[in-house]
Design a protein around this motif. Sequence first.
Motif, mmCIF file in Angstrom:
data_model
loop_
_atom_site.group_PDB
_atom_site.id
_atom_site.type_symbol
_atom_site.label_atom_id
_atom_site.label_comp_id
_atom_site.label_asym_id
_atom_site.label_seq_id
_atom_site.Cartn_x
_atom_site.Cartn_y
_atom_site.Cartn_z
ATOM 1 N N HIS A 193 0.843 -1.201 0.000
ATOM 2 C CA HIS A 193 0.000 0.000 0.000
ATOM 3 C C HIS A 193 0.877 1.249 0.000
ATOM 4 N N GLY A 194 1.803 1.300 -0.938
ATOM 5 C CA GLY A 194 2.752 2.396 -0.992
ATOM 6 C C GLY A 194 2.146 3.752 -1.287
ATOM 7 N N ASN A 195 0.917 3.766 -1.793
ATOM 8 C CA ASN A 195 0.283 5.043 -2.126
ATOM 9 C C ASN A 195 -0.369 5.714 -0.918
ATOM 10 N N MET A 196 -0.415 5.017 0.190
ATOM 11 C CA MET A 196 -0.968 5.625 1.401
ATOM 12 C C MET A 196 -0.036 6.744 1.892
ATOM 13 N N PRO A 197 -0.589 7.707 2.607
ATOM 14 C CA PRO A 197 0.270 8.785 3.147
ATOM 15 C C PRO A 197 1.040 8.311 4.376
ATOM 16 N N TRP A 198 2.032 7.439 4.142
ATOM 17 C CA TRP A 198 2.796 6.870 5.237
ATOM 18 C C TRP A 198 3.651 7.949 5.917
ATOM 19 N N PRO A 199 3.820 7.837 7.230
ATOM 20 C CA PRO A 199 4.811 8.696 7.906
ATOM 21 C C PRO A 199 6.205 8.364 7.394
ATOM 22 N N ASP A 200 7.163 9.188 7.738
ATOM 23 C CA ASP A 200 8.550 8.937 7.363
ATOM 24 C C ASP A 200 8.973 7.546 7.824
ATOM 25 N N LEU A 201 9.615 6.806 6.930
ATOM 26 C CA LEU A 201 9.966 5.420 7.226
ATOM 27 C C LEU A 201 10.909 5.314 8.420
ATOM 28 N N THR A 202 11.842 6.233 8.535
ATOM 29 C CA THR A 202 12.760 6.214 9.673
ATOM 30 C C THR A 202 11.999 6.397 10.985
ATOM 31 N N ASP A 203 10.999 7.270 10.983
ATOM 32 C CA ASP A 203 10.197 7.468 12.194
ATOM 33 C C ASP A 203 9.418 6.208 12.553
ATOM 34 N N LEU A 204 8.892 5.520 11.547
ATOM 35 C CA LEU A 204 8.153 4.285 11.810
ATOM 36 C C LEU A 204 9.069 3.216 12.401
ATOM 37 N N ILE A 205 10.267 3.100 11.852
ATOM 38 C CA ILE A 205 11.236 2.137 12.380
ATOM 39 C C ILE A 205 11.577 2.480 13.827
#
Length: 231
Positions: A193-205
Motif C-alpha cells: 500500500h505504498g500510495n498511502m500517506p505513510w509517515p517517514d519510514l525512519t520514524d516508523l522504524i
Amino acid sequence: MSSKEAARRRRNPRGQGQVLKAELVEAAARLLATLERPETLTLRQVAREVGVAPASIYGHFPDLGALVQHVLRLRYDELAAVMRTAADGAEGPLADLVARCAAYVHWGVDHPGPYRTLFGGGMPAELVPTNAHGAGEELLGSVVASLAGARQDQPGHQGRPEHQDRRGPEQDWQAGLLLWTALHGLVALYNAHGNMPWPDLTDLIAQTLALHTGRPVDEIVELARTANRAT
C-alpha cells in the motif's frame, strides 16, 4: 529450441559453463520477483528467459527446486550482508540493533520483488521445503541477539535486581521474533500500500524499536539517521 531462441543466445565457449549457470540463476531470480504467481514458475520459463533449451538447465541444477533454493540462499546472503555492513562500527548494542533493523526494512522496501521471494510464501513445500529457509533463521538469530544486547544495555538495568536473570534464551527468542514480525509487517504493508500517506519510514522504524526496547523514540531516530548516513 527455436532458431529465434538460438539467435538470442550463442553457446558459451568451452569452460564457460558457469556463465550459463549465472544467467539461469539471474533469470530465475528475476521471474520469482516479478511473476504475479511465483509458485507457477517452471524450468521451461527460465530456459525461455535465457534463450536455451530446458535440457541445458540439468547440467547445473537437477530440478526446479534446486534452482529456486539456490536463488533463496543468494538472496538471504545478500540481505544478511546488508544488515552486517550496516551494523559495522555501531557504537553500542542499541546502535547495532537500530542499524540492523533499519537496513532490513529499507532493503525490503527498496527491493520489493526479492523481499517477496524470501518472505512472500506461496511456494509449494515439495519445491521449497522449510529447511530451505535456514539462512532466514540466521537473520532472525542476529536480530534476537542484537535485541537482547540492547535490552541488557538499558540504562540502570544492571543495578535493578528485578531485571536480573529474569529472561533466558527462550524469552529472548520470543522477543526477537515479535520484533521481526513487526518489521516484516511494516515492510509488507508499505510495499502493498505504498500510495498511502505513510509517515517517514525512519520514524516508523524508530517507533517500532522504541516499543520493543523501552528506549526513547528520539534517541532511536538519531541512531537510525546516523546509520542511514553511513550507508
